[in-house]
Design an enzyme around this catalytic site. Structure first.
Site, PDB file in Angstrom:
ATOM      1  N   LYS A  80       0.930  -1.054   0.040  1.00 23.62           N
ATOM      2  CA  LYS A  80       0.050   0.016  -0.160  1.00 23.62           C
ATOM      3  C   LYS A  80       0.690   1.166   0.073  1.00 23.62           C
ATOM      4  O   LYS A  80       1.928   1.343   0.511  1.00 23.62           O
ATOM      5  CB  LYS A  80      -0.830  -0.024   1.289  1.00 23.62           C
ATOM      6  CG  LYS A  80      -2.088  -1.084   1.399  1.00 23.62           C
ATOM      7  CD  LYS A  80      -2.750  -0.840   2.509  1.00 23.62           C
ATOM      8  CE  LYS A  80      -3.666  -2.028   2.835  1.00 23.62           C
ATOM      9  NZ  LYS A  80      -5.026  -1.786   1.855  1.00 23.62           N
ATOM     10  N   ARG A 104     -10.426 -11.489   2.153  1.00 30.88           N
ATOM     11  CA  ARG A 104     -11.130 -12.499   1.685  1.00 30.88           C
ATOM     12  C   ARG A 104     -10.577 -13.855   1.642  1.00 30.88           C
ATOM     13  O   ARG A 104     -11.222 -14.885   1.600  1.00 30.88           O
ATOM     14  CB  ARG A 104     -11.756 -12.032   0.330  1.00 30.88           C
ATOM     15  CG  ARG A 104     -10.483 -11.740  -0.816  1.00 30.88           C
ATOM     16  CD  ARG A 104     -10.974 -11.361  -2.124  1.00 30.88           C
ATOM     17  NE  ARG A 104     -10.947  -9.635  -1.888  1.00 30.88           N
ATOM     18  CZ  ARG A 104     -11.322  -8.896  -2.824  1.00 30.88           C
ATOM     19  NH1 ARG A 104     -11.675  -9.454  -4.024  1.00 30.88           N
ATOM     20  NH2 ARG A 104     -11.447  -7.586  -2.513  1.00 30.88           N
TER      21      ARG A 104
END
Ligand code: BES
Ligand code: MN
Ligand code: ZN
Length: 495
Positions: free
Chosen positions: A274, A348
């Site tokens: 990120k 996920r």
């Protein structure tokens, strides 16, 4: 904090701060304002006029006290025009709690407004939530010198045992939600998967809940390959934590519900790292897991007639020589193979293994909650959670639960067209689709792992943390979701 319920007349309680709620347009001659004028003189009307205080929502005014009354300070909060319900009472009490902290009060009196069913519990929840602050890592001058350690909730009528019990339960529920906040606010060097598991175990042990923790060898043995993959880049090994509440006298008809939480104690994005600005907020990427710990603590207090399981998948997502990469293919607990596209879509993957494990318990309903996608925050803003489900009737019940709990949640659709985006050339499925509708394709990915279990996925990426205090929430971790989940459990108990 010592919290008690009392039927003492408000101006006779000796507290640092007394908060009274005033309905919009209340007459200055009778009711509460009339009483204040009698006790404190005509100055009351003058101050209200000068400050333009009419009882509108969010208005507040301080009335100077004299020696004839016991409170040191008296604050009036506007209640607005709408009829009061438990949600408004809870918000009012939270405002009072927040004010008391700002005013450096050691004791607070809150007159519970109106005549609302359940207001004792709501007021207790609110005052605990509103007065929360996280000061563990402050020293010297930065440490607050005054603790709010005494709260008195004031009721108009007679004190019943039921009302006292409700207030005590409200305090326990409020404090349970604050467990989630504490965990979210912990820095990631202090709270890594092992420590999150320790915190969950300590909570369970102190409340008589069952708990088991799977460490990395145990996860490997079970075949939880996706959790292992996400955690590979970190020196801190992943964990799965399974907490269980069983009601007394459970029988074949007792309903069962499973809650699942994403517990990324830090999310750098991994190899798909990120950008630096704001990355510190990713210490809160275990907000879903924190909610599940908090929920189980609340459940231990509420003792519903439902079997409740809380399951957390916890890992740290780090770039490293051994980190997982785009292009990797892993098996999963469910058995499906998954092609990795973007290592920043780690949540996920962790959830997929935990959901596949949770469905083996054959629950009546399985609910996961996760700080899953930035896309959900783009869609709904930072204060609303998005939820998805594979059952229409579950959606309606969940909507009602969120509404009565007073938490902002909005249903998002499982758009079947986007399922194509998860097709992989090399594995059974890939875990990231196109950019558009990113919250939806994440939900579609999760759905692949729940089988035919009735399931709701709640994306709390926005509300799990607040960049400023609002409503029930303090800055930082909020625990948004816990109160809704408690309602869902209640609802299932009476279904
Ligand atoms: N933990 C983040 C999502 C997030 C974003 C939570 C902002 C809280 C605030 C999640 O793991 C993530 O990075 N998601 C990616 C997915 C993408 C790579 C498909 C995202 O939302 O950008
Ligand atoms: Mn991520
Ligand atoms: Zn994440």
């Amino acid at each position: 904090m010592k919290l008690s319920l009392s039927s003492t007349e408000p101006l006779s309680v000796a507290v640092d701060v007394l908060v009274l709620g005033i309905p919009e347009g209340a007459s200055a001659k009778d009711g509460i304002l009339g009483e204040l004028t009698t006790r404190l003189g005509p100055a009351v009307a003058r101050i209200l006029k000068r400050e333009d205080f009419t009882g509108k929502k969010d208005q507040s005014v301080e009335i100077p006290c004299n020696d004839d009354v016991k409170p040191a300070r008296l604050i009036l909060f506007g209640l607005g025009k709408e009829p009061l319900g438990a949600i408004e009472v809870r918000l009012f009490a939270a405002r009072a709690g927040r004010f008391a902290i700002g005013a450096k009060a050691a004791s607070l009196g809150v007159a519970i407004p109106g005549d609302v069913v359940g207001s004792e519990r709501a007021a207790a929840e609110g005052v605990v939530l509103g007065s929360y602050r996280f000061t563990k890592y402050l020293t010297g001058d930065r440490l607050p010198k005054v603790q709010l350690d005494k709260v008195t909730l004031l009721v108009a009528g007679a004190l019943t045992k039921a009302a006292k019990d409700a207030a005590a339960l409200g305090q326990q529920v409020g404090e349970a939600v604050c467990i989630a906040r504490d965990l979210i606010n912990e820095p990631p060097n202090e709270l890594y998967p092992e420590k999150l598991a320790d915190a969950a175990v300590a909570m369970c042990k102190s409340r008589g809940l069952q708990v088991t923790v799977l460490d990395r060898p145990a996860l490997e043995k079970k075949g939880m390959k996706l959790i292992i993959a996400v955690g590979r880049g970190s020196r801190r090994d992943p964990r799965m934590i399974h907490m269980i509440y069983k009601p007394k006298g459970a029988n074949a008809k007792t309903k069962k519900i499973v809650f699942v939480g994403k517990g990324l104690t830090f999310d750098t994005g991994g190899i798909c790292i990120k950008p630096a600005p704001g990355m510190e907020e990713m210490k809160g990427d275990m907000g879903g897991a924190a909610n599940v710990v908090a929920l189980m603590a609340a459940v231990a207090a509420v003792k519903p007639d439902v079997e409740v399981h809380g399951i957390i998948g916890s890992a740290e997502n780090m770039p490293d020589g051994d980190a997982y990469r785009p292009g990797d293919i892993f098996g999963s607990y469910d058995g499906k193979t998954v092609e990795i596209i973007n290592t920043d879509a780690e949540g996920r993957l962790v959830l997929a293994d935990v959901l596949a494990y949770g469905r083996e318990l054959k629950p009546d309903l399985m609910i996961d909650n996760a700080t899953l996608t930035g896309a959900c925050v783009v869609a709904l803003g930072p204060t609303v959670s998005g939820y998805f489900t594979n059952r229409d009737e579950a959606a309606e019940r969940f909507r009602k639960a969120a509404k009565t709990a007073g938490e902002a949640m909005w249903q998002l659709p499982m758009v079947e067209d986007l399922r194509d985006g998860l097709k992989s050339d090399w594995a059974d499925i890939k875990h990231v689709a196109d950019r558009w509708g990113g919250a939806i394709s994440a939900a579609l990915f999760l759905r692949e792992f729940v089988g035919d279990t009735a399931w709701i996925h709640v994306d709390i990426a926005g509300p799990s943390m607040a960049n400023k205090a609002y409503g029930l929430y303090s800055k930082g971790g909020t625990g948004q979701g816990v109160l809704t989940f408690l309602r869902v459990i209640d609802d299932l108990a009476t279904a």
